[in-house]
Design a protein around this motif. Structure first.
Motif, short mmCIF file in Angstrom:
data_model
loop_
_atom_site.label_atom_id
_atom_site.label_comp_id
_atom_site.label_asym_id
_atom_site.label_seq_id
_atom_site.Cartn_x
_atom_site.Cartn_y
_atom_site.Cartn_z
N PRO A 100 12.89 85.81 65.47
CA PRO A 100 11.99 86.69 66.51
C PRO A 100 12.00 88.17 65.99
O PRO A 100 10.85 88.85 66.09
N HIS A 160 -2.51 90.68 57.76
CA HIS A 160 -1.48 89.53 57.51
C HIS A 160 -0.36 90.53 56.63
O HIS A 160 -0.47 91.29 55.78
N GLU A 162 1.96 94.95 60.91
CA GLU A 162 0.30 94.88 60.88
C GLU A 162 -0.52 95.95 61.65
O GLU A 162 -1.40 96.17 61.28
N ASN A 169 13.30 84.37 59.23
CA ASN A 169 12.27 84.41 59.93
C ASN A 169 12.40 84.20 61.52
O ASN A 169 11.72 83.30 62.05
N GLN A 216 7.01 92.03 61.74
CA GLN A 216 5.87 91.58 61.03
C GLN A 216 4.62 92.19 61.78
O GLN A 216 3.66 92.84 61.55
N LYS A 217 4.65 91.72 63.01
CA LYS A 217 3.66 92.10 64.05
C LYS A 217 3.39 93.78 64.18
O LYS A 217 2.21 94.31 63.79
N VAL A 236 12.35 89.18 62.90
CA VAL A 236 11.38 89.28 61.76
C VAL A 236 9.98 89.36 61.86
O VAL A 236 9.00 90.00 61.82
N HIS A 237 9.68 88.30 63.14
CA HIS A 237 8.33 88.42 63.59
C HIS A 237 7.76 89.55 64.38
O HIS A 237 6.51 90.13 64.12
#
Ligand SMILES: Cc1ncc(COP(=O)(O)O)c(C=O)c1O
Length: 221
Positions: free
Chosen positions: A32, A49, A42, A30, A38-39, A34-35
């Motif tokens: 930066p 989400h 999306e 989890n 994720q963004k 991975v974040h």
């Protein structure tokens, strides 16, 4: 079936740079990177989400647990899919109801779904295969009519676009209540290792799925 070594050769510099960045920060879980992924996902899928998790099997399990499906509930899915789709249904003591696929696409047949619906049916799991989206117009109509959840298994369909009867377009995995995907190395979107994710447009479901994922991680620890 997939030449992963050849694929790596083509993008080696980018991959090595990315790996080094993660190794240097030791932010493996989890972090930066991975974040950021994720963004980006999306935005690409146009979904509210994306919840990353360990693999596609966990993603399916988290979806079913997060929706509150109970032992004995019937879940309709395709008889032509990877074992994980049905394995997770059985693991949670739900009842898998397998229905046939269409001969031209190998995607789940909505006519067969309707015939299989009983008072115990709680969810439909269409599996988008070979980069093609199942017939989501009819599946969503059936779900609405019979008050069922739709969990899209998008492990082999990520990137596909569904065009609805009215001309609207949506990416597979953003149409049902919730969707799962796998980033197994040989998948349409593969990673170097194991990975998966859940997609939903529902804020409450996203919160529940996030908590369910953390609970599963705590059990494992
Ligand atoms: C349709 C389908 N669902 C679920 C899975 C499970 O994903 P994973 O191997 O990441 O657990 C796979 C692939 O393995 C798959 O092809």
């Amino acid at each position: 079936m997939v030449d992963l070594t050849g694929q790596y050769e083509g993008i080696k510099a980018q991959i090595n740079q990315g790996m080094e960045k993660v190794l240097n920060t030791a932010a493996f879980i989890n972090g930066p990177e991975v974040h950021a992924f994720q963004k980006e996902l999306e935005a690409y899928l146009d979904v509210k989400h994306v919840i990353p998790c360990a693999n596609g099997t966990d993603a399916l399990q988290i979806c079913m647990m997060g929706l509150g499906l109970q032992p004995g509930d019937e879940v309709i899915t395709a008889d032509f899919t990877f074992a994980a789709t049905v394995e997770v249904i059985a693991l949670l003591q739900l009842t898998p109801v397998l229905v046939d696929v269409e001969p031209d696409t190998f995607n789940i047949d909505p006519v067969a779904i309707e015939k299989a619906i009983t008072p115990k049916t709680k969810a439909i799991v269409p599996v988008h295969l070979f980069g093609q989206c199942a017939n989501m117009d009819t599946i969503m109509d059936l779900a609405k009519k019979h008050d069922l959840y739709v969990i899209e298994d998008n492990a082999q369909g990520i990137g596909a676009t569904h065009t609805f009867k009215d001309g609207t377009k949506k990416k597979s995995g953003t149409i049902g209540h919730v969707a799962s995907t796998s980033f197994f190395p040989s998948k349409n979107l593969g990673c170097y290792g194991d990975g998966g994710a859940i997609f939903t447009n529902d804020d409450d479901l996203a919160h529940t799925m996030g908590c369910t994922k953390d609970t599963i991680m705590m059990w494992l620890v």
